[in-house]
Write an enzyme that holds these catalytic residues in place. Sequence first.
Site, short mmCIF file in Angstrom:
data_model
loop_
_atom_site.label_atom_id
_atom_site.label_comp_id
_atom_site.label_asym_id
_atom_site.label_seq_id
_atom_site.Cartn_x
_atom_site.Cartn_y
_atom_site.Cartn_z
N LYS A 157 0.83 -1.21 0.00
CA LYS A 157 0.00 0.00 0.00
C LYS A 157 0.88 1.27 0.00
CE LYS A 157 -3.81 -2.32 0.09
NZ LYS A 157 -4.34 -3.45 0.36
C1 LIG Z 1 -5.52 -4.34 0.77
C2 LIG Z 1 -6.97 -4.14 0.84
C3 LIG Z 1 -7.75 -4.59 1.91
C4 LIG Z 1 -7.21 -5.49 2.99
O1 LIG Z 1 -6.20 -4.95 3.72
P1 LIG Z 1 -5.40 -5.85 4.77
O2 LIG Z 1 -4.68 -4.81 5.57
O3 LIG Z 1 -4.47 -6.72 3.98
O4 LIG Z 1 -6.37 -6.63 5.56
C5 LIG Z 1 -9.08 -4.28 1.94
N1 LIG Z 1 -9.66 -3.59 0.94
C6 LIG Z 1 -8.95 -3.16 -0.12
C7 LIG Z 1 -9.65 -2.38 -1.18
C8 LIG Z 1 -7.59 -3.44 -0.22
O5 LIG Z 1 -6.91 -3.03 -1.30
#
Ligand SMILES: *Cc1c(COP(=O)(O)O)cnc(C)c1O
Length: 378
Positions: free
Chosen positions: A184
Amino acid sequence: MKWKVPLFDLNFDSKEEEAVIEVIRSKWISAGKKTKEFENAFAKLIGVKHAIAVSNCTAALHLALVALDIKEGDEVIVPSLTFVATVNAVKYTGATPVFADIISKEDLTISPEDIERKITPKTKAVLIMHYGGFACNMDEIKEITGKNNLLLIEDVAHAPGAEYKGRKLGSLGDMAAFSFYSNKNITTGEGGMIVTDDDNLAQKARLLRSHGMTTTSYDRFKGHATNYDVVELGYNYRIDDIRSAIGITQLSKLDSDLDKRKLLVNRYYDNLCDVNELILPFKYRKDKSSNYIFPVILSEKCRISRDELREQLEKEFLIQTSIHYQPVHMFSKYYDKSRLLPNTVNVFNNEVSLPLYYNLTIDKVDYVCSSIKLILDR
Ligand SMILES: *Cc1c(COP(=O)(O)O)cnc(C)c1O
């Protein structure tokens, strides 16, 4: 596989290393003062009263839904063009996810019109996702949720620091969930954050994060408490101070991350805007975006398939790409042929995500674009 241009690369340096060493040497590694500091800095960034750090964004979404009392018998309207966690979180509560389509090939966010069509007497909430760091159409969505008395939850996993009409995404609904997973914009390896302006919801999320216990180990260590009661059926969705310390460091890099991504995206636009085989979603958006991913959609003029393009980029040019996303309603677990989402399916069949990250260079963007043009021209 040694990529010439990977899809993503981490923006870590000695600052993150030093932050981790400091926590380890302090001998308090679970949630404590670094986590508090991370939460305070994050709440300030988003412009909300409360931020509650948790183990990941999936946990954050789950806790938000539980805090908002979403349960079996309720329906929650969700996009299908999202990561599966958005929808799984609804399932954990026993509620039923109801899929809504996206707006178009130019705007990959959830369609307000389709949200309105999917409302039934059982609908309790709308859970939206700001695709790629671009805001959903919040004016229309808030009008619909307001008129129908529905809760509004934002999945802001893609969009720390992004805005809608000058307001930070994550501050526009009842509660919101951020992700700090390793790919991210900013990361703690695994990690997440719940934000809200509501004191009661924040209090509830804090309780649920740690077994429904009324005090934390850190409170007791500090001598602020000696005992605890358990007042809710909670979970262990805690983060720790090692990750929070990384999070504080990463947060200080967010502005430069967003600036750099904007520069790179503008270069992609300049290079690709005259390619008839490609549609560039969100190109005319004015709001500040976090540019988490750079999606392109193959137009009807394109003579090769999305998979052929991806394969040639990978094998010949060593460029890694991805697809965002395989629609959730098409997975075996969620499959239902009665759920027609034509724009979502069309985008899925024709979308490619190109490399985008802080350490990417203009030269590499040019290389990706010239490789795409070469493939499309032959
Ligand atoms: C990455 C992501 C998640 C999940 O995040 P985690 O921290 O891995 O649980 C949820 N929604 C979206 C749109 C994502 O891109």
